[in-house]
Design a protein around this motif. Structure first.
Motif, PDB file in Angstrom:
ATOM      1  N   VAL A  40      -3.172  -2.319   9.420  1.00  0.00           N
ATOM      2  CA  VAL A  40      -3.902  -1.795   8.273  1.00  0.00           C
ATOM      3  C   VAL A  40      -5.294  -2.407   8.275  1.00  0.00           C
ATOM      4  O   VAL A  40      -5.441  -3.623   8.445  1.00  0.00           O
ATOM      5  CB  VAL A  40      -3.196  -2.134   6.944  1.00  0.00           C
ATOM      6  N   VAL A  85      -7.764   0.318   1.647  1.00  0.00           N
ATOM      7  CA  VAL A  85      -7.423   0.730   3.007  1.00  0.00           C
ATOM      8  C   VAL A  85      -8.453   1.729   3.524  1.00  0.00           C
ATOM      9  O   VAL A  85      -8.721   2.752   2.886  1.00  0.00           O
ATOM     10  CB  VAL A  85      -6.021   1.362   3.058  1.00  0.00           C
ATOM     11  N   CYS A  93       0.822  -1.209   0.000  1.00  0.00           N
ATOM     12  CA  CYS A  93       0.000   0.000   0.000  1.00  0.00           C
ATOM     13  C   CYS A  93       0.857   1.261   0.000  1.00  0.00           C
ATOM     14  O   CYS A  93       0.525   2.243  -0.677  1.00  0.00           O
ATOM     15  CB  CYS A  93      -0.937  -0.015   1.193  1.00  0.00           C
ATOM     16  N   PHE A 141      -5.127   9.277  -3.458  1.00  0.00           N
ATOM     17  CA  PHE A 141      -3.935   9.300  -2.608  1.00  0.00           C
ATOM     18  C   PHE A 141      -2.876  10.195  -3.244  1.00  0.00           C
ATOM     19  O   PHE A 141      -2.498  10.006  -4.409  1.00  0.00           O
ATOM     20  CB  PHE A 141      -3.399   7.886  -2.406  1.00  0.00           C
ATOM     21  N   PHE A 167      -5.085  11.189   5.937  1.00  0.00           N
ATOM     22  CA  PHE A 167      -5.226   9.846   5.386  1.00  0.00           C
ATOM     23  C   PHE A 167      -4.843   9.823   3.909  1.00  0.00           C
ATOM     24  O   PHE A 167      -4.106   8.931   3.458  1.00  0.00           O
ATOM     25  CB  PHE A 167      -6.686   9.393   5.569  1.00  0.00           C
ATOM     26  N   ILE A 178      -5.314   3.138   9.045  1.00  0.00           N
ATOM     27  CA  ILE A 178      -3.980   2.639   9.364  1.00  0.00           C
ATOM     28  C   ILE A 178      -3.624   3.040  10.788  1.00  0.00           C
ATOM     29  O   ILE A 178      -4.038   4.087  11.281  1.00  0.00           O
ATOM     30  CB  ILE A 178      -2.888   3.166   8.400  1.00  0.00           C
ATOM     31  N   ARG A 204     -10.073   6.901   6.822  1.00  0.00           N
ATOM     32  CA  ARG A 204     -10.740   7.572   5.705  1.00  0.00           C
ATOM     33  C   ARG A 204     -11.887   8.436   6.221  1.00  0.00           C
ATOM     34  O   ARG A 204     -12.128   9.540   5.717  1.00  0.00           O
ATOM     35  CB  ARG A 204     -11.265   6.518   4.736  1.00  0.00           C
ATOM     36  N   ALA A 246      -3.951  -0.108  -2.353  1.00  0.00           N
ATOM     37  CA  ALA A 246      -4.144   0.871  -1.291  1.00  0.00           C
ATOM     38  C   ALA A 246      -5.576   1.391  -1.229  1.00  0.00           C
ATOM     39  O   ALA A 246      -6.008   1.881  -0.176  1.00  0.00           O
ATOM     40  CB  ALA A 246      -3.177   2.042  -1.469  1.00  0.00           C
ATOM     41  N   VAL A 253      -1.457   7.094   3.323  1.00  0.00           N
ATOM     42  CA  VAL A 253      -1.602   5.682   2.928  1.00  0.00           C
ATOM     43  C   VAL A 253      -0.527   5.284   1.924  1.00  0.00           C
ATOM     44  O   VAL A 253       0.166   4.275   2.096  1.00  0.00           O
ATOM     45  CB  VAL A 253      -3.013   5.410   2.381  1.00  0.00           C
TER      46      VAL A 253
END
Length: 451
Positions: free
Chosen positions: A201, A161, A143, A361, A185, A164, A178, A158, A189
């Motif tokens: 995770v 996810v 990830c 991300f 976040f 974490i 999230r 990822a 990630v």
């Protein structure tokens, strides 16, 4: 890509409730020895390897040590996981912590490998949305580098996810999700190991499903050019394999979810012929360790990877590079590289072309754009391959190419920074989490930190 020696791995039983942590917080002894990544092309320079068995031990180490870096399954081909002084291995943090049936999530420790718990998820009626071609990679490492499978509607690994747990450089244990920490976040990630040591995770689950994979051989390049979107959208996950010769794509792997409407694709697929036996991506090699093909249905975890879950490569005498371009430019990019095929071929084992859906991300190569990834598995000729990479990057430069963070590339740092709209925000987040630079290493100094 040649993997003749495989070692069986044992599955980790999925627990329905939190696994009680060990009580000892005594940091484990450091180990001084010459160590390499799994391919053997990179020798780690870190003086010490620490192997904590609990999160508490990770916290104690992180707080105590100076320069440090998390070490996962050693699958990266560059120095992203190295450190001038200390590596903290997550190998002993490999348990399934909990399945939350209401939230439909599974929480695993950072060092857990996908192949260790996928079967148990399936037995409980669950699945992950996708898997990489090799199932032995660690969840946190995969990830953190935006590792992926394929599928026009599938994001990288990822994107599953939802939360974490991480030890910051000060030794503090924090949780980012999230739902509750959307900004941090999005930056953390796919964090390249720059913000902290990830210890757990949480992954989104879906209902389990069956998959069949059908293989076809010798797709004319012209047909790919004329039908690219249709071909890449013909299955839940589709991979193309090519050696850039004879104006052919040597293999197409079409992985489809199985339901009452699933039909045979026939003997002719856009000009490619149906395979008559199981194949290795490199056609001349044995398919013994490849996942079952020939349209035979099987659980998601035994079809989405290219290689069987029950086996782990003991080593891979290869090099890897991979480049992401917008899907809208995929055909142009493929044709540009095809013209360089005679230069690429002598050092190449095989190339794979896959699709990845956009995500949010900050440092993901698929950030806010649907992508096609063009992957190169090279012979382990470091000098010759390194000389080829600038040529490939130049051919792909018109398409705003982004490299895979865990593989080989030579792109200039300023070019990398320009390719990521949220680069400035990521740097601010890194400096917020690691103001003293405890997680800095040569890789981050070169590619991420501003000079």
């Amino acid at each position: 890509m040649k993997r003749k020696s495989f070692l069986k791995t044992s599955a980790i039983a999925v627990a329905g409730a939190l696994v009680a942590p060990l009580t000892s917080c005594t940091p484990t002894p450091k180990i001084k020895t010459m160590r390499t990544n799994w391919a053997g092309n990179y020798t780690y320079k870190a003086e010490n390897l620490h192997q904590p068995k609990t999160v508490e031990e990770v916290q104690a180490l992180v707080k105590k040590l100076g320069q440090q870096k998390a070490l996962g399954s050693c699958h990266c081909f560059n120095d992203i996981a190295d450190s001038p002084l200390n590596q903290i291995s997550t190998a002993n943090l490999n348990q399934v912590v909990a399945i939350d049936e209401k939230a439909k999530t599974v929480t695993v420790e950072a060092g857990a490998r996908y192949g260790q718990f996928a079967q148990e998820l399936d037995q409980k009626g669950y699945a992950l949305h996708n898997l990489a071609s090799l199932p032995h990679i660690s969840v946190a490492g995969a990830c953190a580098t935006a590792t992926h499978g394929s599928g026009v509607t599938n994001g990288n690994l990822a994107t599953a996810v939802s939360a974490i747990e991480m030890v910051t450089p000060s030794g503090e244990l924090i949780n980012l999700s999230r739902k509750n920490n959307s900004t941090e976040f999005a930056g953390a990630v796919v964090g390249l190991g720059a913000l902290g040591i990830v210890t757990k995770v949480t992954l989104d689950l879906q209902d389990t499903f069956q998959v069949r994979q059908d293989l076809f051989q010798d797709l004319p390049l012209q047909s790919l050019q004329d039908n690219f979107e249709a071909i890449m959208s013909s299955g839940y996950s589709v991979s193309l394999f090519t050696d850039w010769q004879k104006k052919l794509v040597s293999q197409i792997w079409v992985k489809r979810k199985v339901d009452a409407e699933t039909k045979d694709l026939g003997a002719d697929f856009y000009g490619a012929k149906a395979a008559t036996k199981n194949l290795h991506p490199i056609t001349s090699l044995s398919a013994e360790n490849c996942t079952d093909q020939m349209g035979v249905p099987g659980p998601w975890y035994e079809r989405l990877p290219h290689f069987k879950m029950g086996f782990t490569p003991s080593s891979g005498k290869e090099l890897q590079a991979e480049y992401f371009v917008p899907r809208e430019n995929a055909v142009e990019a493929i044709l540009a590289l095809e013209k360089k095929g005679d230069l690429i071929y002598p050092q190449l084992m095989i190339s794979e072309i896959r699709s990845i859906a956009a995500d949010d991300f900050w440092m993901s190569p698929a950030y806010q754009r649907d992508c096609v990834a063009i992957h190169f598995t090279w012979k382990q000729h470091t000098k010759e391959v390194t000389a080829l990479l600038p040529m490939i990057e130049a051919e792909l430069a018109p398409f705003q190419v982004r490299p895979h963070w865990g593989k080989l590339f030579t792109m200039a740092p300023q070019v990398l920074h320009e390719r990521y709209p949220k680069y400035g925000d990521f740097i601010k987040l890194v400096k917020q989490f690691d103001p003293e630079g405890k997680l800095r290493n040569a890789y981050l100094d070169l590619n991420i930190y501003e000079s």
